[in-house]
Structures are given as structure tokens and as C-alpha cells.
Design a protein around this motif. Structure first.
Motif, mmCIF file in Angstrom:
data_model
loop_
_atom_site.group_PDB
_atom_site.id
_atom_site.type_symbol
_atom_site.label_atom_id
_atom_site.label_comp_id
_atom_site.label_asym_id
_atom_site.label_seq_id
_atom_site.Cartn_x
_atom_site.Cartn_y
_atom_site.Cartn_z
ATOM 1 N N ALA A 263 0.867 -1.184 0.000
ATOM 2 C CA ALA A 263 0.000 0.000 0.000
ATOM 3 C C ALA A 263 0.903 1.232 0.000
ATOM 4 C CB ALA A 263 -0.918 -0.013 1.209
ATOM 5 N N ARG A 264 1.481 1.549 -1.144
ATOM 6 C CA ARG A 264 2.560 2.541 -1.199
ATOM 7 C C ARG A 264 2.095 3.943 -0.845
ATOM 8 N NH1 ARG A 264 6.178 0.641 -6.471
ATOM 9 N NH2 ARG A 264 6.634 -1.465 -5.683
ATOM 10 N N LEU A 265 0.993 4.382 -1.420
ATOM 11 C CA LEU A 265 0.521 5.731 -1.136
ATOM 12 C C LEU A 265 0.111 5.869 0.322
ATOM 13 C CD1 LEU A 265 -0.258 8.581 -1.980
ATOM 14 C CD2 LEU A 265 -2.498 7.692 -2.692
ATOM 15 N N GLY A 266 -0.672 4.903 0.812
ATOM 16 C CA GLY A 266 -1.109 4.956 2.208
ATOM 17 C C GLY A 266 0.062 4.920 3.178
ATOM 18 N N THR A 267 1.090 4.142 2.842
ATOM 19 C CA THR A 267 2.268 4.068 3.700
ATOM 20 C C THR A 267 3.026 5.381 3.679
ATOM 21 O OG1 THR A 267 2.419 1.702 3.205
ATOM 22 C CG2 THR A 267 4.350 2.743 4.204
ATOM 23 N N ARG A 268 3.120 5.996 2.507
ATOM 24 C CA ARG A 268 3.847 7.257 2.391
ATOM 25 C C ARG A 268 3.199 8.368 3.204
ATOM 26 N NH1 ARG A 268 3.652 7.672 -2.805
ATOM 27 N NH2 ARG A 268 5.509 6.397 -3.090
ATOM 28 N N ILE A 269 1.885 8.413 3.214
ATOM 29 C CA ILE A 269 1.202 9.497 3.931
ATOM 30 C C ILE A 269 0.869 9.124 5.372
ATOM 31 C CG2 ILE A 269 0.243 10.459 1.811
ATOM 32 C CD1 ILE A 269 -2.383 9.137 2.420
ATOM 33 N N GLY B 183 -1.892 -5.780 3.491
ATOM 34 C CA GLY B 183 -2.597 -6.882 2.870
ATOM 35 C C GLY B 183 -2.272 -8.223 3.500
ATOM 36 N N VAL B 184 -2.918 -9.246 2.984
ATOM 37 C CA VAL B 184 -2.698 -10.599 3.492
ATOM 38 C C VAL B 184 -1.254 -11.025 3.261
ATOM 39 C CG1 VAL B 184 -3.350 -13.018 3.194
ATOM 40 C CG2 VAL B 184 -5.120 -11.245 3.217
ATOM 41 N N GLU B 185 -0.694 -10.643 2.118
ATOM 42 C CA GLU B 185 0.700 -11.002 1.820
ATOM 43 C C GLU B 185 1.647 -10.373 2.839
ATOM 44 O OE1 GLU B 185 -1.420 -9.665 -0.265
ATOM 45 O OE2 GLU B 185 -1.826 -11.253 -1.730
ATOM 46 N N GLY B 186 1.373 -9.117 3.209
ATOM 47 C CA GLY B 186 2.197 -8.464 4.211
ATOM 48 C C GLY B 186 2.068 -9.105 5.580
ATOM 49 N N TYR B 187 0.875 -9.570 5.895
ATOM 50 C CA TYR B 187 0.655 -10.288 7.157
ATOM 51 C C TYR B 187 1.479 -11.582 7.183
ATOM 52 C CZ TYR B 187 -1.885 -13.501 10.283
ATOM 53 O OH TYR B 187 -2.224 -14.438 11.230
ATOM 54 N N GLU B 188 1.436 -12.327 6.096
ATOM 55 C CA GLU B 188 2.195 -13.574 6.036
ATOM 56 C C GLU B 188 3.695 -13.305 6.079
ATOM 57 O OE1 GLU B 188 0.908 -16.354 6.431
ATOM 58 O OE2 GLU B 188 -1.203 -16.092 5.908
ATOM 59 N N GLU B 189 4.139 -12.244 5.402
ATOM 60 C CA GLU B 189 5.560 -11.899 5.433
ATOM 61 C C GLU B 189 5.984 -11.498 6.840
ATOM 62 O OE1 GLU B 189 8.787 -8.802 3.422
ATOM 63 O OE2 GLU B 189 6.732 -8.897 2.627
ATOM 64 N N THR B 190 5.117 -10.788 7.547
ATOM 65 C CA THR B 190 5.416 -10.388 8.917
ATOM 66 C C THR B 190 5.622 -11.605 9.804
ATOM 67 O OG1 THR B 190 4.144 -8.342 8.694
ATOM 68 C CG2 THR B 190 4.520 -9.162 10.934
#
Length: 378
Positions: A115-121, A159-166
Motif C-alpha cells: 500500500a505505497r501511497l497509504g504508507t507514504r502518507i 494486505g494478506v501477503e504483508g501479514y504472512e511476510e510479517t
């Protein structure tokens, strides 16, 4: 209150945070009144609510033999840090003295945010493996003595992918996690067996995404309707709830109802998160409840108003003596403040914060904890 230009900057960012909380869509589970009050309470955290809680430290029984020291810290995020924080040596030594440290992983740990934009802001949280490792080293927290809860509203921000990576990254770092289910995790800590369970009241994504991945408060109480499961031979059960409304120094009635339910189930120690400001301590029977520890590393904006930069480390000594095994012998809420130092934060014991800022912060601490004061020296 911040200056006019700073308030304008906050306003733009706060609007984005409201959008993140799905102001116009039924995806998150925040009540409407919560959403519209969030910006005001961020700028000026509320001191309203019930009073008459416990002081910042207390001793319930002497520890004759060897005990176990637990330390609980608040929300951990990279949102207010470009680099790893600086930590006062006394605070780092206190954390290093604990046999087990428990905190809340408020940001997904990912190589690259999706979530690049949301993360940036700043509306979507994220931190890298490198940042987390450096932050733990700076604060004196050993990975093999650390447990992180993933039961929070931001855990699916990438996202779900980020959850699994975490989950995979924390496992690779040797950091234990809780909050992905309602099962009580067993931890051997010195001569004691400690049970840990975590759940969240809030989510920033849909129920379907959280289901089966993150324990919600309703999941936990449904699973424990007939009593806590799997607690045989556990000396002390600790709960780590992500609850209450943000930027309120005193817990809401529903939060206190849940605390009483946890005590009734046999949970002996509760250390809460999510409010982003320090909240009081209560004893319900033999159960110690610390409603909110504030942030350990800043989870909001770089220039957050000062009340939200006060945090606490809850230090609990647990008896391992035969007659009082597993009971809380004493506790201390140790206050600190996160000061800006360039592009990172500096964690400083509250007693060492100088000037008007230090005086205001200590006055706020005294309001929350009454006459009970705690520092690294008492």
C-alpha cells in the motif's frame, strides 16, 4: 495546543486517517462517534472518565525465593522514525533486566510496502526487518526474550501477503508471536510457565480478512465461554488486549467490563494497547490490569502532540515461591517520553525530561496515576 500552521498540517493528515478508517464504507468496525472524535482527541487527549484507580506502583506480597520479572511495552512502529531510536541507558538496562518482554507489533514487517501511497502518507503502517532489529538492539531487548502480539488493527495494513511476510520474518528473527488465534501460548520463563493470549477489539480491514488470521475480542470470549482452555500447569495467564478508544487516558465502561470478565476467567495479568496514551492500573481480585501503556515507538505522526509521546513500561515481578507461585508480587509503571532527535526518537525517562515540557508531562502522569509515582530509581 500546537501552533496554527502545525494544526493545519495535522488537519490534512487527520483527514487521511479518517479515510483509512473507512469513514464512508462499512469495512472497519469503528463506531461513527469514534471516527468523528478521533481528530479532536488526537490533538487533545481526553482526561475524562472514572477516577480512583491504582497508583503507578504497588507491592502485594514479598518474594522469598527466586521470582520472574516480566516487562510489557506499548505499541511498536516505525511511523515516527526514519532511523532506529536512541534509548536512555537506564531505560535500556531496565528492559534488559526482564526475563520476558511483551509488546504489540503495530506495523507489518515487510521488505516493501504494497500500500505505497497509504504508507507514504502514514495511513498504512509498515516497518522493515532492519529497522525492527536495530530498534530492539538500541532498547536493550533481546529477541529470544521477546513476544510480540499481532492482534491489532494495523496488522493487515499491507494486505494478506504483508501479514504472512510479517509472521515469517518474526519467526526468522527468533521472535515469538501471539494473537493469531485464541489458544494460550505457553512460555517457559525461569522456574515458571507463563501463558500468553492476545486479541483485538478493532480492525482496519474487513472481517473476512481478519477471520482465521487475527484473534478478535469476540473470538476470545466465545472460545473461553466454558473457561480458559489449555491452562493446566500454567502458573500465570497474561492477556494482551488491543482495546478501548484512542487518545483517552481513562478506559471506557465496556473496556472495564471486559477486564472483569478476564479476571473472572482466571487471567492474572492484563496489559493493554491501542489508546496511544498512558492509562491507569486497576486490581480486580488478584488480577492486575494495566489498561494502556501508550506507544513504545511512535505510531502516529512525527510531530505528535506531547501527551501522546508519554509512554510506560510495565514491570511486574511474579512470585515463584511455593505458597504464592504465579502471583503478581509487585508492579511498576515506569514512565518515559519520546523526544524528537532529527529523524528519530529519543526514549528518555520522564524524570529526566527538562523544562516546561517535562513539567507538563509529569503533571499529566500524576493526573492519571494520582499520588502514586514511579521512576527508575524507586
Amino acid at each position: 495546543m500546537p501552533g496554527r500552521s502545525r494544526v493545519a498540517g495535522y488537519g490534512r493528515k487527520l483527514l487521511l486517517c479518517l479515510q483509512q478508517r473507512n469513514f464512508g464504507r462499512r469495512v472497519s468496525n469503528y463506531p461513527f462517534s469514534y471516527k468523528i472524535s478521533w481528530p479532536v482527541r488526537f490533538l487533545k487527549p481526553s482526561l475524562g472518565g472514572a477516577k480512583g484507580f491504582m497508583p503507578a506502583h504497588g507491592e502485594f506480597l514479598p518474594v522469598v525465593g527466586k521470582g520472574v520479572r516480566l516487562a510489557f511495552v506499548g505499541d511498536i512502529s516505525a511511523e515516527a522514525n526514519r532511523r532506529a531510536p536512541i534509548c536512555d541507558a537506564d531505560l535500556a538496562a531496565l528492559l534488559a533486566s526482564a526475563d520476558l518482554i511483551v509488546g504489540n507489533c503495530e506495523s507489518p514487517v515487510v521488505r516493501q510496502p504494497s500500500a505505497r501511497l497509504g504508507t507514504r502518507i502514514g495511513t498504512h503502517h509498515a516497518m522493515t526487518r532492519e529497522f525492527l532489529s536495530a530498534a530492539l538492539e538500541a532498547t536493550g531487548i533481546a529477541r529470544d526474550r521477546l513476544v510480540l502480539s499481532l492482534a491489532n488493527n494495523h496488522v493487515l495494513d499491507q494486505g494478506v501477503e504483508g501479514y504472512e511476510e510479517t509472521r515469517a520474518t518474526l519467526d526468522a528473527l527468533g521472535i515469538a508471536t501471539v494473537g493469531t488465534d485464541t489458544i494460550i501460548a505457553r512460555m517457559a520463563v525461569g522456574p515458571l510457565t507463563i501463558g500468553l493470549v492476545a486479541f483485538t477489539q478493532w480492525r482496519n480491514a474487513g472481517a473476512a480478512d481478519f477471520s482465521g488470521r487475527v484473534a478478535m475480542v469476540e473470538d476470545f470470549f466465545a472460545a473461553s465461554r466454558g473457561g480458559l482452555q489449555g491452562v493446566t500447569d500454567i502458573d500465570l495467564v497474561c492477556a494482551v488486549p488491543h482495546w478501548d478508544w484512542e487518545f483517552r487516558h481513562f478506559p471506557r465502561p465496556q473496556t472495564r467490563v471486559w477486564a472483569r470478565r478476564l479476571a473472572g476467567l482466571g487471567v492474572g495479568l492484563v496489559a493493554g494497547h491501542h489508546a496511544h496514551v498512558v492509562q491507569p492500573v486497576e486490581r480486580i481480585g488478584e488480577t492486575l490490569v494495566a489498561y494502556g501503556l501508550g506507544d513504545f515507538l511512535g505510531t502516529a505522526f512525527v510531530r505528535q502532540p506531547w501527551p501522546g509521546r508519554i509512554g510506560a513500561v510495565l514491570v511486574v515481578d511474579v512470585s515463584a515461591d511455593h505458597s504464592t507461585r504465579g502471583r503478581v508480587a509487585s508492579y511498576r509503571m515506569v514512565p518515559f517520553m519520546r523526544l524528537r532527535e532529527g529523524d528519530r526518537e529519543h526514549l528518555v525517562p520522564l524524570a529526566k525530561v527538562a523544562g516546561r515540557l517535562g513539567a507538563k508531562a509529569r503533571e499529566r502522569w500524576a493526573v492519571v496515576y494520582g499520588a502514586g509515582q514511579s521512576s527508575l530509581t524507586n
